[in-house]
Design an enzyme around this catalytic site. Structure first.
Site, short mmCIF file in Angstrom:
data_model
loop_
_atom_site.label_atom_id
_atom_site.label_comp_id
_atom_site.label_asym_id
_atom_site.label_seq_id
_atom_site.Cartn_x
_atom_site.Cartn_y
_atom_site.Cartn_z
N THR A 187 -2.84 16.77 11.00
CA THR A 187 -2.98 15.34 10.69
C THR A 187 -3.96 14.68 11.65
OG1 THR A 187 -0.67 15.36 10.03
CG2 THR A 187 -1.68 13.22 10.32
N ASP A 241 -9.63 -2.23 6.02
CA ASP A 241 -8.80 -2.72 7.11
C ASP A 241 -9.72 -3.43 8.11
OD1 ASP A 241 -10.07 -0.46 8.14
OD2 ASP A 241 -8.33 0.21 9.28
N GLU A 300 -7.48 11.79 4.32
CA GLU A 300 -6.06 11.86 4.68
C GLU A 300 -5.32 10.76 3.95
OE1 GLU A 300 -5.60 11.36 8.88
OE2 GLU A 300 -6.47 9.36 8.91
N GLU A 301 -4.03 10.95 3.75
CA GLU A 301 -3.26 10.08 2.86
C GLU A 301 -3.16 8.65 3.37
OE1 GLU A 301 -0.29 10.29 5.91
OE2 GLU A 301 -1.83 11.68 5.25
N SER A 324 -7.93 -1.18 15.11
CA SER A 324 -7.89 -0.89 13.68
C SER A 324 -6.98 -1.86 12.94
CB SER A 324 -7.47 0.57 13.48
OG SER A 324 -7.62 0.96 12.14
N LYS A 350 -13.73 8.60 9.27
CA LYS A 350 -13.43 7.86 8.05
C LYS A 350 -14.32 6.61 7.96
CE LYS A 350 -9.12 6.26 10.20
NZ LYS A 350 -9.16 7.21 11.33
#
Length: 577
Positions: free
Chosen positions: A375, A305, A399-400, A149, A413
């Site tokens: 989370t 990303d 999510e943040e 990632s 995601k």
């Protein structure tokens, strides 16, 4: 050097297929570097709910070909034990643009095909969301994506999806880990790729697979708002990752014609030469895309990303500069936008305990449901699936940490579909003479200006166990504000205090986790996550400031930031030293 350690190293070297890794270990043996070798052979790289993630290097605690082969053998054994038709359903494998990713993906394919499990392997690099999509599109029993990632260049990873298209959750993670431990003691058969192809065990996913994802985005019900896309201009960067071509394609399909890609960051490059840290959240990482946006006077500066599962955006301000939105701001904007367009039977949203509470307030005001999970996206999507009904279908989760899933084509995601959705929101606002800032301000005026911060606090080794201390001495006020309720996720309980002399409580439907959540009378919130392995805690803070008619977005933000600084200082001062 310890004889047992030297024997373990030589035993490992005898099985390691990579001459560079064998040489690395031989050099350490020759130099007698016991400390380095002990670190590399102190157990195994842990397999958890995110799979593997670690620095590339020789030995069982690093990412390398032998670790990948052992992991794949363990995963294959677990799948065969759990899923009766895994051999024919198969496993889809994709990989990012890091230096070792293609080799690791091919190693995984060689192991699984040798076990009689069919493998669908991407012919080229692929964004992580494409692999999650591929699990459902191809009907496979599982998926693997080789990616680290947004970690630094020296890292790589191995992420696993279950047959539902979501990341694995317990008990699969521990079950797979146990099978990996067993596989690591055995000789692992490999099937060479030409043989695997010839036997039909290995199917290469060519351009038609990538096109299937592209068509899926184009036809997704939540991405059909085509309000004047030609009015929006945006700069984009793939951050030396794998997102560039697909991002440009899905934007083009949605009618966006003014798109400016940062050429220096467009192609996959495992060295990430123009960024110190290939994470859009890091200071400076968005500099080049913001410069590109400024050059063209674009409305947005957007980034994925390196594996394109996260999405980041900076929005042009009145001064002509660009300001990054936080993950919470993007999440709340998405939630409001999608809920105001979705049908009456698609009202289910999800967010995590450490993300802003604002989405739940927006959802409630729009007659929708917001579920809060632990989370991690693995929880968001698995909970989204389990909570979904015919009369309340899943719409959105975030999510943040810049992770969003829009609709249910991908149960993880997806920074590519999020990019399209955000551009469509911007276009709709522009057609009404409004900006993203106008929408944010309207949401804040209705529900209060929400600001969130995260702080890691290092404690002295002599500091008492912080979780135990807080449970034994529950605070009744924090920073001068009364505590209304405390959630203890380790117990699955919420305890109420204000006006509850009898100490009423209710159950919380979350998996046990060492987390304490305090909600205060002024609307603020503190979340404390003690570390089980080192003397530190993570604290997540939320402050809510109401906006008066005289307030501007800037004045409300300034007031909230001052209160946040005071709040953090007061809370930390009250913790045991």
């Amino acid at each position: 050097m310890d004889t047992q350690l030297a024997l373990r190293v030589k035993h490992w070297m005898a099985s390691d297929p990579d001459p560079l890794m064998r040489q690395q270990l031989q050099t350490l043996l020759n130099s007698g570097d016991s400390a380095e070798l002990e670190g590399r052979f102190a157990g195994r790289l842990a397999f958890g709910t995110a799979g593997l993630r670690g620095v590339v290097g020789a030995g069982p605690t690093r990412m390398n070909r032998l670790v990948v082969q052992q992991t794949s053998a363990g995963l294959g054994a677990y799948l065969k034990a759990q899923i009766s038709d895994v051999a024919t359903r198969g496993v889809v494998i994709g990989y990012d643009g890091r230096h070792d990713s293609k080799q690791f993906a091919h190693d995984a394919a060689s192991v699984l095909t040798a076990m009689g499990i069919k493998v669908y392997l991407t012919a080229n690099v692929a964004a992580t969301p494409l692999v999650a999509f591929g699990v459902l599109h191809l009907g496979t029993a599982a998926g693997i994506v080789v990616t680290a990632s947004h970690n630094p260049p020296q890292y790589n990873g191995y992420k696993v999806y279950w047959g539902n298209g979501a990341q694995i959750i317990p008990p699969h993670d521990s079950g797979i880990a146990a099978c990996i431990d067993k596989a690591a003691t055995q000789v692992i058969p490999l099937l060479e790729m030409p043989q695997a192809k010839a036997s039909g065990q290995l199917v290469m996913l060519e351009e038609d697979f990538y096109d299937a994802y592209r068509q899926g985005v184009k036809l997704a019900p939540v991405l059909q708002n085509h309000t004047q896309p030609e009015a929006v201009s945006l700069a984009y960067t793939a951050m030396h990752g794998v997102g560039n071509q697909m991002a440009l394609d899905v934007l083009k399909d949605a009618g966006f014609t003014k798109v400016y890609s940062v050429a220096e960051q467009a192609q996959p490059d495992g060295d990430f030469p123009t960024v110190n840290f290939p994470n859009p959240e890091e200071k400076g990482a968005m500099d080049m895309v913001m410069a590109e946006a400024k050059k063209h006077g674009a409305m947005l500066a957007c980034a994925n990303d390196p594996d394109a599962d996260r999405f980041a955006v900076a929005v042009r301000t009145d001064s002509g500069d660009y300001q990054m939105l936080t993950g919470d701001q993007v999440g709340v904007l998405f939630g409001h936008y999608l809920l105001t367009h979705a049908s009456e039977n698609q009202r289910l949203t999800c967010t995590t305990i450490v993300s802003s509470s604002l989405l739940s307030k927006v959802a409630q005001s729009l007659n929708a449901t917001c579920r809060t999970t632990l989370t991690g996206f693995k929880w968001l999507t698995n909970v989204g699936m389990s909570e979904e009904t015919d009369s309340n279908r899943f719409l959105f989760a975030y999510e943040e940490a810049l992770g969003y899933t829009v609709g249910s084509m991908v149960w993880d995601k997806d920074g590519l579909s999020a990019l399209v959705a955000f551009a469509q929101l911007t276009a709709e606002l522009a057609s009404q003479g409004q900006t993203i800032w106008d929408r944010l301000e309207a949401i804040y005026r209705e529900h209060g200006f929400h600001i969130n911060a995260q702080v890691s606090i290092a404690l002295k080794p002599t500091t008492p166990n912080i979780g135990a201390y807080l449970r034994a001495n529950p605070p009744t006020e924090i920073a001068g504000h009364k505590v209304l309720s405390t959630d203890d996720i380790s117990l699955g309980k919420r305890f109420f205090f204000e006006g509850s002399a009898d100490g009423t409580q209710e159950d919380i439907a979350l998996p046990a986790s060492d987390v304490l959540i305090y909600r205060l009378k002024n609307g603020a919130r503190v979340i404390v996550r003690p570390s089980g392995t080192e003397p530190k805690i993570k604290c997540y803070y939320e402050v809510v400031e109401s906006m008066s008619k005289d307030d501007s977005l800037a004045s409300a933000q300034q007031r909230a930031e001052v209160e946040m600084a005071r709040f953090i200082e007061a809370h930390q001062a009250a913790l045991p030293k």
